[in-house]
Design a protein around this motif. Sequence first.
Motif, PDB file in Angstrom:
ATOM      1  N   CYS A   1      33.034 -15.372 -44.375  1.00 18.87           N
ATOM      2  CA  CYS A   1      32.319 -16.644 -44.259  1.00 18.87           C
ATOM      3  C   CYS A   1      33.325 -17.733 -43.937  1.00 18.87           C
ATOM      4  N   VAL A   2      32.956 -18.645 -43.039  1.00 15.37           N
ATOM      5  CA  VAL A   2      33.880 -19.709 -42.643  1.00 15.37           C
ATOM      6  C   VAL A   2      33.169 -21.060 -42.727  1.00 15.37           C
ATOM      7  N   ARG A   3      33.979 -22.093 -42.918  1.00  9.07           N
ATOM      8  CA  ARG A   3      33.439 -23.447 -43.021  1.00  9.07           C
ATOM      9  C   ARG A   3      34.467 -24.411 -42.458  1.00  9.07           C
ATOM     10  N   GLY A   4      33.995 -25.496 -41.836  1.00  7.81           N
ATOM     11  CA  GLY A   4      34.941 -26.484 -41.341  1.00  7.81           C
ATOM     12  C   GLY A   4      34.487 -27.197 -40.088  1.00  7.81           C
ATOM     13  N   GLU A   5      35.449 -27.845 -39.431  1.00 14.42           N
ATOM     14  CA  GLU A   5      35.174 -28.729 -38.298  1.00 14.42           C
ATOM     15  C   GLU A   5      34.532 -28.006 -37.117  1.00 14.42           C
ATOM     16  N   ASN A   6      34.843 -26.733 -36.945  1.00 20.11           N
ATOM     17  CA  ASN A   6      34.402 -26.022 -35.745  1.00 20.11           C
ATOM     18  C   ASN A   6      33.015 -25.391 -35.866  1.00 20.11           C
ATOM     19  N   VAL A   7      32.425 -25.417 -37.056  1.00 18.02           N
ATOM     20  CA  VAL A   7      31.144 -24.721 -37.267  1.00 18.02           C
ATOM     21  C   VAL A   7      29.992 -25.489 -36.618  1.00 18.02           C
ATOM     22  N   MET A   8      29.172 -24.771 -35.877  1.00 24.25           N
ATOM     23  CA  MET A   8      28.060 -25.316 -35.089  1.00 24.25           C
ATOM     24  C   MET A   8      27.052 -26.107 -35.929  1.00 24.25           C
ATOM     25  N   MET A   9      26.193 -26.858 -35.218  1.00 22.99           N
ATOM     26  CA  MET A   9      25.052 -27.523 -35.854  1.00 22.99           C
ATOM     27  C   MET A   9      23.990 -26.510 -36.283  1.00 22.99           C
ATOM     28  N   GLY A  10      23.819 -25.481 -35.467  1.00 20.72           N
ATOM     29  CA  GLY A  10      22.777 -24.483 -35.700  1.00 20.72           C
ATOM     30  C   GLY A  10      22.324 -23.919 -34.365  1.00 20.72           C
ATOM     31  N   TYR A  11      21.268 -23.117 -34.388  1.00 19.88           N
ATOM     32  CA  TYR A  11      20.724 -22.525 -33.167  1.00 19.88           C
ATOM     33  C   TYR A  11      19.565 -23.386 -32.655  1.00 19.88           C
ATOM     34  N   TYR A  12      19.567 -23.651 -31.370  1.00 17.31           N
ATOM     35  CA  TYR A  12      18.558 -24.510 -30.756  1.00 17.31           C
ATOM     36  C   TYR A  12      17.168 -23.876 -30.847  1.00 17.31           C
ATOM     37  N   HIS A  13      16.214 -24.664 -31.344  1.00 13.80           N
ATOM     38  CA  HIS A  13      14.826 -24.190 -31.480  1.00 13.80           C
ATOM     39  C   HIS A  13      14.722 -22.892 -32.282  1.00 13.80           C
ATOM     40  N   ASN A  14      15.613 -22.679 -33.238  1.00 11.03           N
ATOM     41  CA  ASN A  14      15.561 -21.429 -33.997  1.00 11.03           C
ATOM     42  C   ASN A  14      16.042 -21.683 -35.426  1.00 11.03           C
ATOM     43  N   TYR A  15      15.182 -22.341 -36.194  1.00  6.64           N
ATOM     44  CA  TYR A  15      15.537 -22.688 -37.581  1.00  6.64           C
ATOM     45  C   TYR A  15      15.694 -21.441 -38.443  1.00  6.64           C
ATOM     46  N   GLU A  16      14.883 -20.437 -38.181  1.00  2.00           N
ATOM     47  CA  GLU A  16      14.941 -19.211 -38.989  1.00  2.00           C
ATOM     48  C   GLU A  16      16.301 -18.532 -38.852  1.00  2.00           C
ATOM     49  N   ALA A  17      16.768 -18.380 -37.604  1.00  3.12           N
ATOM     50  CA  ALA A  17      18.072 -17.753 -37.381  1.00  3.12           C
ATOM     51  C   ALA A  17      19.192 -18.616 -37.954  1.00  3.12           C
ATOM     52  N   THR A  18      19.049 -19.936 -37.857  1.00  2.00           N
ATOM     53  CA  THR A  18      20.060 -20.848 -38.402  1.00  2.00           C
ATOM     54  C   THR A  18      20.168 -20.682 -39.912  1.00  2.00           C
ATOM     55  N   ASP A  19      19.030 -20.639 -40.589  1.00  4.69           N
ATOM     56  CA  ASP A  19      19.019 -20.506 -42.052  1.00  4.69           C
ATOM     57  C   ASP A  19      19.620 -19.180 -42.517  1.00  4.69           C
ATOM     58  N   LYS A  20      19.562 -18.161 -41.668  1.00  2.00           N
ATOM     59  CA  LYS A  20      20.117 -16.863 -42.033  1.00  2.00           C
ATOM     60  C   LYS A  20      21.644 -16.871 -42.043  1.00  2.00           C
ATOM     61  N   VAL A  21      22.251 -17.734 -41.227  1.00  2.00           N
ATOM     62  CA  VAL A  21      23.718 -17.702 -41.130  1.00  2.00           C
ATOM     63  C   VAL A  21      24.406 -18.915 -41.737  1.00  2.00           C
ATOM     64  N   LEU A  22      23.727 -20.050 -41.865  1.00  2.00           N
ATOM     65  CA  LEU A  22      24.316 -21.255 -42.441  1.00  2.00           C
ATOM     66  C   LEU A  22      23.698 -21.529 -43.805  1.00  2.00           C
ATOM     67  N   ASP A  23      24.529 -21.474 -44.870  1.00  2.39           N
ATOM     68  CA  ASP A  23      23.963 -21.710 -46.190  1.00  2.39           C
ATOM     69  C   ASP A  23      24.038 -23.197 -46.564  1.00  2.39           C
ATOM     70  N   ASP A  24      23.531 -23.531 -47.726  1.00  5.62           N
ATOM     71  CA  ASP A  24      23.421 -24.934 -48.144  1.00  5.62           C
ATOM     72  C   ASP A  24      24.777 -25.605 -48.340  1.00  5.62           C
ATOM     73  N   ASP A  25      25.824 -24.812 -48.549  1.00 10.27           N
ATOM     74  CA  ASP A  25      27.161 -25.366 -48.764  1.00 10.27           C
ATOM     75  C   ASP A  25      27.976 -25.439 -47.471  1.00 10.27           C
ATOM     76  N   GLY A  26      27.312 -25.154 -46.353  1.00 18.17           N
ATOM     77  CA  GLY A  26      27.996 -25.267 -45.064  1.00 18.17           C
ATOM     78  C   GLY A  26      28.770 -24.041 -44.635  1.00 18.17           C
ATOM     79  N   TRP A  27      28.655 -22.945 -45.398  1.00 17.76           N
ATOM     80  CA  TRP A  27      29.361 -21.712 -45.021  1.00 17.76           C
ATOM     81  C   TRP A  27      28.591 -20.976 -43.929  1.00 17.76           C
TER      82      TRP A  27
END
Length: 553
Positions: free
Chosen positions: A400-426
């Motif tokens: 798991c990684v966190r920091g300046e380079n981590v994306m905003m998320g996946y475009y038009h795909n909240y479900e996929a975003t929630d699967k890889v980005l947790d609440d703490d930004g990891w």
Amino acid sequence: MMKENTIKIFSRSFKENWDLPAVTDYNTKSTLTYGEFAQLIAKIHLFYNEIGIKRGDHIALIGKNTPSWVATFMATITYGAVIVPILQEFNPNDAQHIINHSDSVLLMSSKAVFDSIDFDMLHKVRAAISLDDVSLLAQKEGETVGEALAKVDDLFKAAYPDGFTPAHVKYPEIDNKELMVINYTSGTTGFSKGVMITGNNLAGNIVYGIDSQLCFRGSKVVSFLPLAHAYGCAFDMLCQLAVGAHITLLGRIPSPKIIVKAMNEIHPNLVITVPLVLEKIYTKLIVPKISKGMLRWALAVPLLDNRIYDQIRKQLVDAFGGNFEEVIVGGAPFNAEVEEFLYKIRFPFTVGYGMTECAPLVSHTPWREFVLHSAGRVLPGIMEAKILSDDPENTPGEICVRGENVMMGYYHNYEATDKVLDDDGWLHTGDMGTLSPDGTIFIRGRLKTMLLGANGQNIYPEEIEAKLNNMAYVNESLVVEREGKLVGLVYPDYDVMDAQGITRDKLPDLMAQVLAELNKLVAPYERLSRIELMANEFQKTPKRSIKRFLYSH
């Protein structure tokens, strides 16, 4: 948030490096200075303004690496619009889907790619412009994009009657938190996801490249990786343009022979490559030399072997132009045998780790500090990493990684975003590995491909495949599970067989030998039950990764 603003980095570079060469097309030998490049960007800005492109609009870009491709990318983000670079190797249906999914309103494309796309099926695209000659390829009914395109030179003369100077390089204030790029992954799991990259993500990569002196004012790079992919984009283009370096574009990934020819003409200061290039050079040029006759005998003699390795090292260094600080290898797993050989002969290479979702860099170590079989140290001050394991140093877990380079998320795909980005930004990478106390990452394989042995052992197919791919007469392979047993799917190396006069009917016996040899090298729970021959090459993504999901059942 990074202190350095991405757009200001480029405006400053264009002004300070005005007369230096910026981009050269290797095939046409034409070169743009930073001043000419900035002028081309200004013309594109005037065109965008004339046709009513707004800040935040999405513009799709597809075609081989050319100066016009680079100018379109840079003009779009410095205008305040969002660029959607698409690998030209995507099949037409996938490319069409991405253009629509990204809500692109304009398509900048090479003619060759555009001919395979159904323009009428591009729902929001107002017009398509040729990257080859800046001509109108098509426009929707009622649009006047073609008229605006025809008068760009007149608009430019009116805007800059006394000529275009460094003082005219003035870009809008664009905060680093703004979306700048939507980069679509190449879909090894069956579909592509649009990775939303911000100015801050780009800045994290660019600033690291500058601070580590991977490139510098006046340095040179031969760019042959696809710039539509995050790896090539960041370290074959953005870092160079940020410091006043000179980029020579080969167009697309050519054969090792053409790469070596270009390297010897240009003498780059940095070489960015993927494992496949070094692996081909190793198998085609080095192995035949060291496995035959007197040289094979000499390598068994102490002291004499070091002299031979020094000669091989010099030949390799010279093959890449002889003027580089290091070769950075990334984008895919590196064959262990090739890596060990290059490390033994002290070839100046290092392996980095990244992913599109980090635009792309997570870890890198200068070659003199590189640890064999590692993927470098996590970028200090920019990224951090953790392993989901009770013993992160010895027992593999998800990285798991966190920091300046981590994306905003996946475009038009909240479900996929929630699967890889947790609440703490990891960001949960899906890669399995361990982490040393100094932040060095060691990758074992993909979480999704990991198999569970009969006694609960974790089996990483990639590690078995790396050994299998080194076997004689094996071109490429996949290890899958069939009815609780491990099976090796193999596409044979027919070129080698033909060269040695071996007929196809000998394949079963050859593969039986391969199976026996492989099973001596792996752990008991990693042994294959059989090898199945593939009639055709494995289907691959545009990034040349095998589409595992097609063969997993």
